[in-house]
Design a protein around this motif. Sequence first.
Motif, PDB file in Angstrom:
ATOM      1  N   LYS A  92       0.834  -1.202   0.000  1.00 56.86           N
ATOM      2  CA  LYS A  92       0.000   0.000   0.000  1.00 56.86           C
ATOM      3  C   LYS A  92       0.866   1.248   0.000  1.00 56.86           C
ATOM      4  O   LYS A  92       1.794   1.348   0.808  1.00 56.86           O
ATOM      5  N   ILE A  93       0.527   2.164  -0.897  1.00 57.41           N
ATOM      6  CA  ILE A  93       1.277   3.417  -0.999  1.00 57.41           C
ATOM      7  C   ILE A  93       0.304   4.582  -0.937  1.00 57.41           C
ATOM      8  O   ILE A  93      -0.729   4.582  -1.611  1.00 57.41           O
ATOM      9  N   LEU A  94       0.656   5.573  -0.128  1.00 59.99           N
ATOM     10  CA  LEU A  94      -0.131   6.801  -0.018  1.00 59.99           C
ATOM     11  C   LEU A  94       0.679   7.943  -0.619  1.00 59.99           C
ATOM     12  O   LEU A  94       1.853   8.116  -0.297  1.00 59.99           O
ATOM     13  N   LEU A  95       0.036   8.712  -1.507  1.00 58.07           N
ATOM     14  CA  LEU A  95       0.664   9.863  -2.139  1.00 58.07           C
ATOM     15  C   LEU A  95       0.048  11.123  -1.558  1.00 58.07           C
ATOM     16  O   LEU A  95      -1.161  11.320  -1.646  1.00 58.07           O
ATOM     17  N   VAL A  96       0.859  11.961  -0.941  1.00 57.47           N
ATOM     18  CA  VAL A  96       0.365  13.198  -0.332  1.00 57.47           C
ATOM     19  C   VAL A  96       1.042  14.380  -1.034  1.00 57.47           C
ATOM     20  O   VAL A  96       2.240  14.593  -0.892  1.00 57.47           O
ATOM     21  N   SER A 152      -2.963  18.288   5.870  1.00 57.69           N
ATOM     22  CA  SER A 152      -3.630  18.213   7.174  1.00 57.69           C
ATOM     23  C   SER A 152      -4.433  16.921   7.330  1.00 57.69           C
ATOM     24  O   SER A 152      -4.742  16.518   8.450  1.00 57.69           O
ATOM     25  N   GLN A 153      -4.761  16.257   6.224  1.00 57.98           N
ATOM     26  CA  GLN A 153      -5.528  15.007   6.278  1.00 57.98           C
ATOM     27  C   GLN A 153      -4.628  13.767   6.215  1.00 57.98           C
ATOM     28  O   GLN A 153      -5.102  12.649   6.359  1.00 57.98           O
ATOM     29  N   ALA A 154      -3.344  13.981   6.013  1.00 53.12           N
ATOM     30  CA  ALA A 154      -2.436  12.855   5.777  1.00 53.12           C
ATOM     31  C   ALA A 154      -2.414  11.842   6.922  1.00 53.12           C
ATOM     32  O   ALA A 154      -2.504  10.638   6.689  1.00 53.12           O
ATOM     33  N   LEU A 155      -2.312  12.314   8.165  1.00 54.18           N
ATOM     34  CA  LEU A 155      -2.236  11.377   9.287  1.00 54.18           C
ATOM     35  C   LEU A 155      -3.515  10.562   9.430  1.00 54.18           C
ATOM     36  O   LEU A 155      -3.453   9.361   9.709  1.00 54.18           O
ATOM     37  N   ARG A 156      -4.652  11.213   9.223  1.00 61.21           N
ATOM     38  CA  ARG A 156      -5.936  10.499   9.299  1.00 61.21           C
ATOM     39  C   ARG A 156      -5.962   9.376   8.258  1.00 61.21           C
ATOM     40  O   ARG A 156      -6.338   8.238   8.564  1.00 61.21           O
ATOM     41  N   VAL A 157      -5.519   9.683   7.044  1.00 60.42           N
ATOM     42  CA  VAL A 157      -5.521   8.679   5.976  1.00 60.42           C
ATOM     43  C   VAL A 157      -4.509   7.571   6.273  1.00 60.42           C
ATOM     44  O   VAL A 157      -4.786   6.400   6.031  1.00 60.42           O
ATOM     45  N   VAL A 158      -3.364   7.916   6.836  1.00 61.20           N
ATOM     46  CA  VAL A 158      -2.369   6.896   7.200  1.00 61.20           C
ATOM     47  C   VAL A 158      -2.972   5.931   8.222  1.00 61.20           C
ATOM     48  O   VAL A 158      -2.830   4.717   8.105  1.00 61.20           O
ATOM     49  N   ARG A 159      -3.671   6.467   9.217  1.00 62.98           N
ATOM     50  CA  ARG A 159      -4.283   5.603  10.241  1.00 62.98           C
ATOM     51  C   ARG A 159      -5.331   4.672   9.637  1.00 62.98           C
ATOM     52  O   ARG A 159      -5.435   3.512  10.017  1.00 62.98           O
ATOM     53  N   PRO A 172      -0.689   2.442   5.077  1.00 63.23           N
ATOM     54  CA  PRO A 172       0.220   2.218   3.949  1.00 63.23           C
ATOM     55  C   PRO A 172       1.581   1.680   4.400  1.00 63.23           C
ATOM     56  O   PRO A 172       1.993   1.879   5.537  1.00 63.23           O
ATOM     57  N   ASP A 173       2.248   1.003   3.472  1.00 63.89           N
ATOM     58  CA  ASP A 173       3.616   0.545   3.712  1.00 63.89           C
ATOM     59  C   ASP A 173       4.593   1.687   3.460  1.00 63.89           C
ATOM     60  O   ASP A 173       5.692   1.705   4.005  1.00 63.89           O
ATOM     61  N   LEU A 174       4.173   2.622   2.596  1.00 67.45           N
ATOM     62  CA  LEU A 174       5.040   3.733   2.193  1.00 67.45           C
ATOM     63  C   LEU A 174       4.193   4.967   1.915  1.00 67.45           C
ATOM     64  O   LEU A 174       3.114   4.857   1.328  1.00 67.45           O
ATOM     65  N   VAL A 175       4.692   6.127   2.335  1.00 62.31           N
ATOM     66  CA  VAL A 175       4.012   7.402   2.088  1.00 62.31           C
ATOM     67  C   VAL A 175       4.977   8.322   1.350  1.00 62.31           C
ATOM     68  O   VAL A 175       6.120   8.487   1.776  1.00 62.31           O
ATOM     69  N   PHE A 176       4.523   8.895   0.245  1.00 63.66           N
ATOM     70  CA  PHE A 176       5.281   9.943  -0.429  1.00 63.66           C
ATOM     71  C   PHE A 176       4.700  11.270   0.026  1.00 63.66           C
ATOM     72  O   PHE A 176       3.491  11.487  -0.077  1.00 63.66           O
ATOM     73  N   LEU A 177       5.541  12.158   0.541  1.00 65.43           N
ATOM     74  CA  LEU A 177       5.101  13.434   1.099  1.00 65.43           C
ATOM     75  C   LEU A 177       5.705  14.607   0.336  1.00 65.43           C
ATOM     76  O   LEU A 177       6.933  14.691   0.194  1.00 65.43           O
ATOM     77  N   ALA A 181       2.103   4.182  17.000  1.00 67.00           N
ATOM     78  CA  ALA A 181       1.337   3.308  16.110  1.00 67.00           C
ATOM     79  C   ALA A 181       1.733   3.501  14.645  1.00 67.00           C
ATOM     80  O   ALA A 181       1.472   2.634  13.816  1.00 67.00           O
ATOM     81  N   LEU A 182       2.356   4.634  14.328  1.00 68.69           N
ATOM     82  CA  LEU A 182       2.671   4.947  12.932  1.00 68.69           C
ATOM     83  C   LEU A 182       4.173   5.048  12.660  1.00 68.69           C
ATOM     84  O   LEU A 182       4.587   5.216  11.524  1.00 68.69           O
ATOM     85  N   SER A 183       4.981   4.932  13.701  1.00 68.67           N
ATOM     86  CA  SER A 183       6.414   5.189  13.547  1.00 68.67           C
ATOM     87  C   SER A 183       7.115   4.202  12.617  1.00 68.67           C
ATOM     88  O   SER A 183       8.204   4.480  12.131  1.00 68.67           O
TER      89      SER A 183
END
Length: 125
Positions: free
Chosen positions: A5-9, A38-45, A49-54, A75-77
């Motif tokens: 899972k990858i999140l693109l921010v 500002s919504q990134a942490l909510r979406v991560v929770r 995702p295994d990886l986040v591009f910021l 929980a997210l570290s």
Amino acid sequence: MSKKKILLVDDEPALTRMLRLNLEQTGRFEVREENHGSQALRVVREFRPDLVFLDVMMPDIGGDEVAEQLKQDPALSGVRYAFLTAIVTKRETGAGAAEISGETFLAKPVKREELLAVVDELLGA
């Protein structure tokens, strides 16, 4: 094998859409986009995702601040992340990603091969 899972921010919807399509075309990833820092942490929770591009520079909250919050939340570290930036130029990073203060940076505009190389490097794929 389950998809990583990858999140693109990034605050540019055209960019996150293009990156998402590039990643999904491989058939290896489940990808979500978020265009508000500002919504990134909510979406991560939610998404886990295994990886986040910021994106480093966003109007509401920058990627560096989001990364700091990820590190401080037990929980997210463990979530891996890399930065997308227009601040560092291709000339400065050369081809592909660069490390600045131990963090991975990918200069915009991002090429598909560079994106996939960073994903493989960070996720050990």
